[in-house]
Motif scaffolding. Sequence first.
Motif, PDB file in Angstrom:
ATOM      1  N   GLN A  36       0.827  -1.205   0.000  1.00  0.00           N
ATOM      2  CA  GLN A  36       0.000   0.000   0.000  1.00  0.00           C
ATOM      3  C   GLN A  36       0.866   1.263   0.000  1.00  0.00           C
ATOM      4  O   GLN A  36       2.041   1.233   0.382  1.00  0.00           O
ATOM      5  CB  GLN A  36      -0.920  -0.016   1.221  1.00  0.00           C
ATOM      6  CG  GLN A  36      -1.886  -1.189   1.277  1.00  0.00           C
ATOM      7  CD  GLN A  36      -2.929  -1.163   0.177  1.00  0.00           C
ATOM      8  OE1 GLN A  36      -3.122  -0.151  -0.505  1.00  0.00           O
ATOM      9  NE2 GLN A  36      -3.627  -2.290  -0.018  1.00  0.00           N
ATOM     10  N   THR A  69       3.013   2.007   3.076  1.00  0.00           N
ATOM     11  CA  THR A  69       4.168   1.128   3.201  1.00  0.00           C
ATOM     12  C   THR A  69       5.224   1.470   2.165  1.00  0.00           C
ATOM     13  O   THR A  69       6.431   1.326   2.424  1.00  0.00           O
ATOM     14  CB  THR A  69       3.730  -0.342   3.065  1.00  0.00           C
ATOM     15  OG1 THR A  69       2.710  -0.605   4.033  1.00  0.00           O
ATOM     16  CG2 THR A  69       4.885  -1.291   3.295  1.00  0.00           C
ATOM     17  N   GLY A 109      -8.346  -7.060   1.013  1.00  0.00           N
ATOM     18  CA  GLY A 109      -7.983  -5.659   1.208  1.00  0.00           C
ATOM     19  C   GLY A 109      -6.505  -5.401   1.224  1.00  0.00           C
ATOM     20  O   GLY A 109      -6.063  -4.261   1.198  1.00  0.00           O
ATOM     21  N   GLN A 137      -4.096  -5.769   3.643  1.00  0.00           N
ATOM     22  CA  GLN A 137      -3.683  -4.981   4.803  1.00  0.00           C
ATOM     23  C   GLN A 137      -2.613  -5.642   5.656  1.00  0.00           C
ATOM     24  O   GLN A 137      -1.910  -4.979   6.412  1.00  0.00           O
ATOM     25  CB  GLN A 137      -4.909  -4.696   5.686  1.00  0.00           C
ATOM     26  CG  GLN A 137      -6.017  -3.924   4.998  1.00  0.00           C
ATOM     27  CD  GLN A 137      -5.566  -2.554   4.552  1.00  0.00           C
ATOM     28  OE1 GLN A 137      -5.457  -1.634   5.355  1.00  0.00           O
ATOM     29  NE2 GLN A 137      -5.297  -2.407   3.266  1.00  0.00           N
ATOM     30  N   ASN A 167       1.270  -4.976   5.132  1.00  0.00           N
ATOM     31  CA  ASN A 167       1.467  -3.541   5.328  1.00  0.00           C
ATOM     32  C   ASN A 167       1.386  -3.142   6.801  1.00  0.00           C
ATOM     33  O   ASN A 167       2.236  -2.412   7.312  1.00  0.00           O
ATOM     34  CB  ASN A 167       0.425  -2.787   4.514  1.00  0.00           C
ATOM     35  CG  ASN A 167       0.590  -3.029   3.031  1.00  0.00           C
ATOM     36  OD1 ASN A 167       1.368  -2.368   2.364  1.00  0.00           O
ATOM     37  ND2 ASN A 167      -0.125  -4.021   2.501  1.00  0.00           N
ATOM     38  N   THR A 168       0.364  -3.631   7.489  1.00  0.00           N
ATOM     39  CA  THR A 168       0.245  -3.339   8.919  1.00  0.00           C
ATOM     40  C   THR A 168       1.430  -3.929   9.675  1.00  0.00           C
ATOM     41  O   THR A 168       1.949  -3.325  10.617  1.00  0.00           O
ATOM     42  CB  THR A 168      -1.075  -3.896   9.457  1.00  0.00           C
ATOM     43  OG1 THR A 168      -2.165  -3.321   8.708  1.00  0.00           O
ATOM     44  CG2 THR A 168      -1.266  -3.564  10.930  1.00  0.00           C
ATOM     45  N   MET A 207      -7.689  -2.437  11.618  1.00  0.00           N
ATOM     46  CA  MET A 207      -7.367  -3.159  10.396  1.00  0.00           C
ATOM     47  C   MET A 207      -8.121  -4.484  10.332  1.00  0.00           C
ATOM     48  O   MET A 207      -8.619  -4.878   9.274  1.00  0.00           O
ATOM     49  CB  MET A 207      -5.864  -3.394  10.315  1.00  0.00           C
ATOM     50  CG  MET A 207      -5.392  -4.146   9.066  1.00  0.00           C
ATOM     51  SD  MET A 207      -5.451  -5.953   9.230  1.00  0.00           S
ATOM     52  CE  MET A 207      -4.187  -6.239  10.464  1.00  0.00           C
ATOM     53  N   SER A 236     -10.554  -5.451   7.222  1.00  0.00           N
ATOM     54  CA  SER A 236     -10.311  -6.638   6.412  1.00  0.00           C
ATOM     55  C   SER A 236     -11.506  -7.582   6.438  1.00  0.00           C
ATOM     56  O   SER A 236     -11.874  -8.176   5.414  1.00  0.00           O
ATOM     57  CB  SER A 236      -9.060  -7.371   6.902  1.00  0.00           C
ATOM     58  OG  SER A 236      -7.902  -6.587   6.718  1.00  0.00           O
ATOM     59  N   ARG A 294     -12.293  -1.725  -1.377  1.00  0.00           N
ATOM     60  CA  ARG A 294     -10.879  -1.369  -1.266  1.00  0.00           C
ATOM     61  C   ARG A 294     -10.727   0.062  -1.766  1.00  0.00           C
ATOM     62  O   ARG A 294     -10.765   0.315  -2.971  1.00  0.00           O
ATOM     63  CB  ARG A 294     -10.032  -2.328  -2.110  1.00  0.00           C
ATOM     64  CG  ARG A 294     -10.152  -3.785  -1.728  1.00  0.00           C
ATOM     65  CD  ARG A 294      -9.383  -4.657  -2.701  1.00  0.00           C
ATOM     66  NE  ARG A 294      -9.542  -6.076  -2.418  1.00  0.00           N
ATOM     67  CZ  ARG A 294     -10.495  -6.843  -2.942  1.00  0.00           C
ATOM     68  NH1 ARG A 294     -11.386  -6.296  -3.777  1.00  0.00           N
ATOM     69  NH2 ARG A 294     -10.562  -8.113  -2.651  1.00  0.00           N
ATOM     70  N   THR A 344      -7.826   1.555   2.729  1.00  0.00           N
ATOM     71  CA  THR A 344      -6.858   0.472   2.542  1.00  0.00           C
ATOM     72  C   THR A 344      -5.492   0.996   2.132  1.00  0.00           C
ATOM     73  O   THR A 344      -4.491   0.290   2.271  1.00  0.00           O
ATOM     74  CB  THR A 344      -7.351  -0.534   1.488  1.00  0.00           C
ATOM     75  OG1 THR A 344      -7.511   0.129   0.235  1.00  0.00           O
ATOM     76  CG2 THR A 344      -8.681  -1.151   1.902  1.00  0.00           C
ATOM     77  N   ARG A 345      -5.405   2.236   1.641  1.00  0.00           N
ATOM     78  CA  ARG A 345      -4.105   2.795   1.261  1.00  0.00           C
ATOM     79  C   ARG A 345      -3.281   3.203   2.480  1.00  0.00           C
ATOM     80  O   ARG A 345      -2.088   3.429   2.389  1.00  0.00           O
ATOM     81  CB  ARG A 345      -4.304   3.982   0.321  1.00  0.00           C
ATOM     82  CG  ARG A 345      -4.853   3.566  -1.042  1.00  0.00           C
ATOM     83  CD  ARG A 345      -5.095   4.760  -1.947  1.00  0.00           C
ATOM     84  NE  ARG A 345      -5.423   4.351  -3.296  1.00  0.00           N
ATOM     85  CZ  ARG A 345      -6.640   4.053  -3.729  1.00  0.00           C
ATOM     86  NH1 ARG A 345      -7.675   4.148  -2.892  1.00  0.00           N
ATOM     87  NH2 ARG A 345      -6.852   3.664  -4.973  1.00  0.00           N
ATOM     88  N   GLN A 346      -3.940   3.380   3.631  1.00  0.00           N
ATOM     89  CA  GLN A 346      -3.301   3.583   4.931  1.00  0.00           C
ATOM     90  C   GLN A 346      -2.589   4.928   5.088  1.00  0.00           C
ATOM     91  O   GLN A 346      -1.882   5.129   6.071  1.00  0.00           O
ATOM     92  CB  GLN A 346      -2.337   2.424   5.238  1.00  0.00           C
ATOM     93  CG  GLN A 346      -3.026   1.071   5.280  1.00  0.00           C
ATOM     94  CD  GLN A 346      -2.150  -0.037   5.783  1.00  0.00           C
ATOM     95  OE1 GLN A 346      -0.938  -0.016   5.644  1.00  0.00           O
ATOM     96  NE2 GLN A 346      -2.749  -1.051   6.386  1.00  0.00           N
TER      97      GLN A 346
END
Length: 460
Positions: A47, A50, A294, A296, A299-300, A339, A343, A353, A357-359
Amino acid sequence: MDADVLVVGAGPSGLALGVDLARRGVDVLVAERGAGLAPGSRGKGIQPRTMEVFDDLGVMDAIRAAGGAYPLGAVWQDGAIVTRRPMFDPSEEDESSPYADPWMVPQWRTQQILLARLEELGGRVSFGREVTGLAQDADAVTVRLADGGELRARYAVGADGGRSAVRGALGVGMAGETVDPQPLLVADVRISGLDREHWHIFPPAGDTGFMVACPLAGTDDFQLVAQFAEGTEVDLSLDGVRTLVAARSHLAAGDVTALSWASDFRPRAALADRFRDGRVFLVGDAAHVHSPAGGQGLNTSVQDAYNLGWKLGAVLRGGAPKALLDTYEEERRPVAADMLGLSTRIHRGEARRGAATRQLGLGYPVSSLTTETRPTPGPLRAGDRAPDALVSGTRLLDAFRGPHWTLLTTGEDAPPPYGPGVFLVRPDGYVGWAGPTEDGLTAYTAKVGSPEPVRVPAAR
């Protein structure tokens, strides 16, 4: 001591943490149970937030070169494409980040890139080191290994996945729910007869679940994902995958020419009861497991590591008080909980999405590290991610790059994302302190080890 920090697990979060610590001069050792890096595309979506992290860690050029943009989804019916659609909601025009849309890189390649960067910085990875237990004392953590050996470090981090041996050794619980009782297969395959310009979607038909085949950028493979009825024993063999593809698409079994990796799982959402126990921390899937919908998870997980890395570095090398480490769980556990909810909703078709979701909108507004002293804050507040902008000829993401704090002063002609004020930007790119002047700044920096920030030329 074998290291200042022992990281258990050489997945994306463990390697990213290793990179962040190594560039701060921290002696870090990554211990991995396997004989090498884990295979498989697994988490393939990176994402925009990230991508900013990877830019800072010095791997974004390699990530760009290794991957590609997400293709359109092509929905098949009766051997023909009936519709095409984007896999994500389109991004809005936004100059706050150079990265607008997700980028696709197979997870095995992301791990290779992070490992190369870690070794370039002098970090170490030791393969074939399976953790079976650990003990803590006032000064360090002793980790026991399956071969009878031990490793000792000032701090340890469990980055060893959803079945984390570190979490188990700590006795930390993990509460959650089944997102979907229907098992999923995910595999990396070679397929002839499908173009590489689309994400090929074969919808459910009757009692048969969906199947999708996504071309993996930078490779000749597709990632195949298929859903099965509850209670099905999923066949992970090449013959099993061939039978699946022939049954659910217009393709013949022989069109599947190779299988390099396959796994099955049942989507679940669960959150560790705590992310820290004394000198031991949990990051990534060791702390939270979820549906892959999604994009995630990886990235998370990487952002967990990015949050923890600068704090461990500040305590070990920057003279920061040990209480700074308490803020890791304080900040990351609520993000992980959110998150998991997102998800799950995407998996169940209750959310799309899109921007979330791009965070890029994640932040720490209620963290104990967040101080806002302006009586009338502008568009950017303490706790927010510091956006990119051009200030006095300086691109801010370039100024933020590196393990330092950054001090930015803006006036009435400030970039629209900022507004007027004085902003102290943390090493992980979030505004820690904001005020109308620098009054009170010294008291804040004392909490985090009194770092000397890099000053960006004032924007007036």
